[in-house]
Design a protein around this motif. Structure first.
Motif, short mmCIF file in Angstrom:
data_model
loop_
_atom_site.label_atom_id
_atom_site.label_comp_id
_atom_site.label_asym_id
_atom_site.label_seq_id
_atom_site.Cartn_x
_atom_site.Cartn_y
_atom_site.Cartn_z
N ALA A 85 1.42 5.54 -7.81
CA ALA A 85 2.34 5.95 -8.75
C ALA A 85 3.63 6.73 -7.94
CB ALA A 85 1.99 6.64 -9.80
N ILE A 86 3.16 7.24 -6.89
CA ILE A 86 4.10 7.89 -6.01
C ILE A 86 4.52 7.37 -4.83
CG2 ILE A 86 4.42 10.02 -4.70
CD1 ILE A 86 1.94 11.10 -5.78
N TYR A 87 3.88 6.25 -4.38
CA TYR A 87 4.66 5.40 -3.16
C TYR A 87 4.34 3.96 -3.38
CZ TYR A 87 3.89 9.89 -0.70
OH TYR A 87 3.77 11.29 -0.44
N PRO A 88 5.17 3.31 -4.44
CA PRO A 88 4.91 2.13 -4.66
C PRO A 88 5.56 1.12 -3.89
CG PRO A 88 6.63 2.83 -6.26
CD PRO A 88 6.15 4.19 -5.27
N ALA A 246 -1.65 -3.74 -4.89
CA ALA A 246 -0.64 -2.74 -4.61
C ALA A 246 0.29 -3.38 -3.70
CB ALA A 246 -1.31 -1.52 -3.82
N SER A 247 0.00 -4.48 -2.93
CA SER A 247 0.98 -5.04 -1.99
C SER A 247 1.86 -6.06 -2.54
CB SER A 247 0.09 -6.15 -1.24
OG SER A 247 -0.95 -7.06 -1.91
N MET A 248 1.83 -6.06 -3.83
CA MET A 248 2.79 -6.69 -4.96
C MET A 248 3.97 -5.85 -5.58
SD MET A 248 1.47 -9.87 -4.49
CE MET A 248 2.40 -10.71 -5.72
N CYS A 249 3.92 -4.57 -5.02
CA CYS A 249 4.61 -3.37 -5.79
C CYS A 249 6.11 -3.99 -5.64
CB CYS A 249 4.43 -2.09 -4.98
SG CYS A 249 3.17 -1.37 -5.72
N GLU A 250 6.54 -4.74 -4.49
CA GLU A 250 7.89 -4.97 -4.22
C GLU A 250 8.43 -6.33 -5.17
OE1 GLU A 250 8.82 -4.67 -0.29
OE2 GLU A 250 7.51 -3.04 -0.03
N GLU A 251 7.70 -6.78 -5.86
CA GLU A 251 7.87 -8.04 -6.67
C GLU A 251 7.49 -7.61 -8.21
OE1 GLU A 251 6.28 -11.87 -4.93
OE2 GLU A 251 5.16 -10.43 -3.40
N VAL A 252 7.59 -6.22 -8.39
CA VAL A 252 7.28 -6.14 -9.97
C VAL A 252 8.64 -4.95 -10.34
CG1 VAL A 252 5.69 -4.89 -11.59
CG2 VAL A 252 4.93 -6.16 -9.47
N GLN A 253 8.97 -5.23 -11.44
CA GLN A 253 9.81 -4.00 -12.10
C GLN A 253 9.22 -3.09 -12.47
OE1 GLN A 253 13.17 -5.54 -14.49
NE2 GLN A 253 12.64 -7.80 -13.94
N GLN A 254 9.76 -1.66 -12.19
CA GLN A 254 8.87 -0.50 -12.42
C GLN A 254 7.56 -0.38 -11.98
OE1 GLN A 254 9.55 -0.07 -16.76
NE2 GLN A 254 11.01 1.63 -16.38
N PRO A 255 7.56 -0.52 -10.73
CA PRO A 255 6.18 -0.75 -10.12
C PRO A 255 5.36 0.70 -9.96
CG PRO A 255 7.92 -0.53 -8.52
CD PRO A 255 8.66 -0.78 -9.65
N HIS A 256 6.16 1.79 -10.07
CA HIS A 256 5.37 2.91 -9.93
C HIS A 256 4.64 3.31 -11.48
CE1 HIS A 256 9.15 3.90 -12.06
NE2 HIS A 256 8.68 4.88 -12.50
N LEU A 257 5.11 2.48 -12.59
CA LEU A 257 4.33 2.58 -13.78
C LEU A 257 3.50 1.46 -13.79
CD1 LEU A 257 7.21 3.70 -16.03
CD2 LEU A 257 5.44 5.21 -14.91
N GLU A 258 4.06 0.23 -13.52
CA GLU A 258 3.25 -1.28 -13.94
C GLU A 258 2.03 -1.43 -13.03
OE1 GLU A 258 3.93 -1.59 -16.65
OE2 GLU A 258 5.99 -2.33 -17.15
N VAL A 259 2.21 -1.39 -11.85
CA VAL A 259 1.18 -1.32 -11.18
C VAL A 259 -0.19 -0.57 -11.18
CG1 VAL A 259 0.20 -1.77 -8.42
CG2 VAL A 259 2.52 -2.53 -9.28
#
Length: 511
Positions: A85-88, A246-259
């Motif tokens: 949540a801190i480093y998405p 976690a490696s998908m964080c850059e393909e998600v909207q609002q990754p700090h919450l959703e992932v």
């Protein structure tokens, strides 16, 4: 041309961490939940590794081993979610290790963690698709009981499965969101159909005392108590993939919450699914020696055939498991390719310039997919030297992923958890004990899963997890001394920065 959606806020936060957004943000929380669920592939993972727990303790190891590891996995997922949540970023655990470490040790901590997670991603993809190839071939034995595929047939089938997964990842990346969502519905429907069918058609049912209390480790050769721990590989291997997303964080909207949310929910859902799947299986379990004597090493097809009373009925249920294989194989290669892309982007892999390229026409890290596929296919060649190659793949995957998950958590723990106390998913007063459970499990897993499933062992039945692990360690160490110690100073996005908490988290703490 990029056709995917963008999240300006997420892209801005990623830029503050030093990276340019290159991949479209097409994936939702439900999709990431589906991807994590697909990689764990509970019915498939438990089915292909059932021989392990049946050898090392039978019913008690199967059901209670699953419950114990599920609870531990929830603790690990929660610990990872707190940091994510801190480093998405797509860098995941190796980026986290860098940012949580002191400046002196950050580069080497990042390097070690990065190689652990990279090898873990490659080997879990190998193990999923290799066991999938074995399972496909096992369908033949439903009609030809004496059929036992040779090494060449097994490896060729494995390569075929890898090729299908690679082609889907390369040419259908825009449909990954839909594929991941379908996985959830297919898995749930498959479990329900299998449960209802086997309970309705079984001529013989075991007692509750057997299902929840029968323990017999005589087939293992290990001391009775220790066999239970060796048998935990079934559950531990199945429940490893949640951190890979976690490696998908850059393909998600609002990754700090959703992932982070998807990580924890997927483990909870997987744990429940496993219980619902395993209990009916144990109630209708046929003769265990017959199942362990299957020539192809995959007893689930014979179990279904025996319970339904026909080869066709057995194949119908097996087909549902093979459908889950498709989602698991595609999902694991998706995560592995993004991990490869992210680590190459930071110059930590030989040939990084090539492997870090993104094909914007296909909206995918094409060469990351290619490298991951090649490595997995080469690992499959181990089967020509060892019939127990699958044990090696599952063992090293579990070891590498468990230790890579534990690394940033251990660093955070050593530093008093100061950098995660204001995380949007803070564990609060439960953080310390949750982190300690993670570290202890990582240490135990490293020892346990280098061990063979049963004794005595020969060269062909030995668990070569330690050999595979040592081989990749040598490659990592060699490349570090050749190039890394001179040029790798950590993730490029963090160069020149002391470990710090992103602005978005500081703002959260002020609210």
């Amino acid at each position: 041309m990029e056709t995917g959606r963008r999240d300006a806020t997420a892209d801005e936060k990623l830029a503050k961490m030093g990276y340019t957004a290159e991949l479209p943000r097409n994936l939702s929380m439900l999709s990431i939940l589906g991807l994590s669920f697909a990689i764990m592939a509970v019915p498939f993972g438990l089915s292909t590794t059932m021989y392990i727990s049946l050898t090392d303790g039978q019913a008690v190891t199967v059901i209670w081993g699953w419950v114990i590891v599920s609870l531990i996995s929830v603790s690990i997922a929660a610990s990872l979610a707190e940091i994510c949540a801190i480093y998405p970023t797509a860098g995941g655990v190796y980026y986290w290790s860098f940012m949580l470490s002191t400046k002196q040790y950050a580069p080497i901590a990042s390097w070690i963690t990065g190689w652990l997670t990279l090898v873990g991603n490659w080997t879990v993809t190998t193990s999923i698709n290799f066991s999938g190839g074995q399972l496909i071939l096992s369908a033949i034995s439903l009609w030809k009981e004496d059929f036992a595929p040779n090494a060449g047939q097994t490896v060729l089938m494995f390569w075929s499965v890898m090729l299908v997964c690679a082609l889907v990842n390369i040419f259908s990346s825009r449909y990954l969101d839909l594929i991941n969502k379908i996985c959830i519905y297919w898995t749930v429907a498959s479990v329900v159909i299998i449960i209802v069918t086997i309970l309705a058609m079984a001529d013989m049912k075991r007692s509750g005392a057997f299902v929840f209390g029968h323990y017999d480790a005589s087939e293992s050769g290990w001391p009775s108590g220790w066999a239970f721990f060796v048998g935990l590989l079934q559950a531990a291997y199945t429940l490893t993939g949640y951190g890979m997303v976690a490696s998908m964080c850059e393909e998600v909207q609002q990754p700090h919450l959703e992932v982070p949310r998807a990580m924890v929910l997927s483990v909870a859902a997987a744990g429940l699914t496993g219980v619902l799947y395993l209990i009916p299986i144990l109630f209708v379990l046929p003769d265990i020696k017959m199942l362990l004597g299957v020539a192809n090493g995959q007893p689930i097809g014979l179990l279904f055939k025996t319970v339904t009373g026909s080869a066709s009925g057995g194949f119908g249920l097996l087909f549902l498991i093979l459908g889950i294989l498709f989602f698991a194989g595609v999902g694991s290669l998706t995560a592995a390719s993004r991990c490869t892309y992210a680590f190459a982007r930071d110059g930590a892999i030989p040939g990084s310039r090539l492997w870090s390229r993104v094909n914007h026409r296909l909206d995918t890290p094409l060469w990351g997919i290619v490298l991951s596929t090649i490595v997995c296919c080469l690992l499959g060649l181990i089967y020509f030297g060892s019939a127990a190659a699958f044990n090696s793949f599952t063992g090293v995957a579990t070891i590498c992923l468990s230790t890579s998950y534990g690394a940033p958590i251990l660093i955070s723990l050593i530093r008093g958890r100061k950098l995660v106390e204001h995380s949007p998913y803070s564990l609060g007063k439960f953080g310390f004990i949750t982190n300690v459970v993670t570290i202890l499990w990582s240490c135990l897993a490293t020892v346990l899963f280098c061990m063979p499933v049963k004794l005595p062992v020969a060269a062909a039945t030995m668990n070569y997890a330690s050999v595979v692990f040592s081989g990749f360690t040598a490659i990592s160490a060699g490349w570090y001394f050749i190039r890394g110690r001179k040029s790798f100073v950590g993730p490029k996005g963090a160069l020149g920065d002391a470990p710090t908490v992103p602005e978005s988290v500081d703002e959260k703490a002020k609210e």
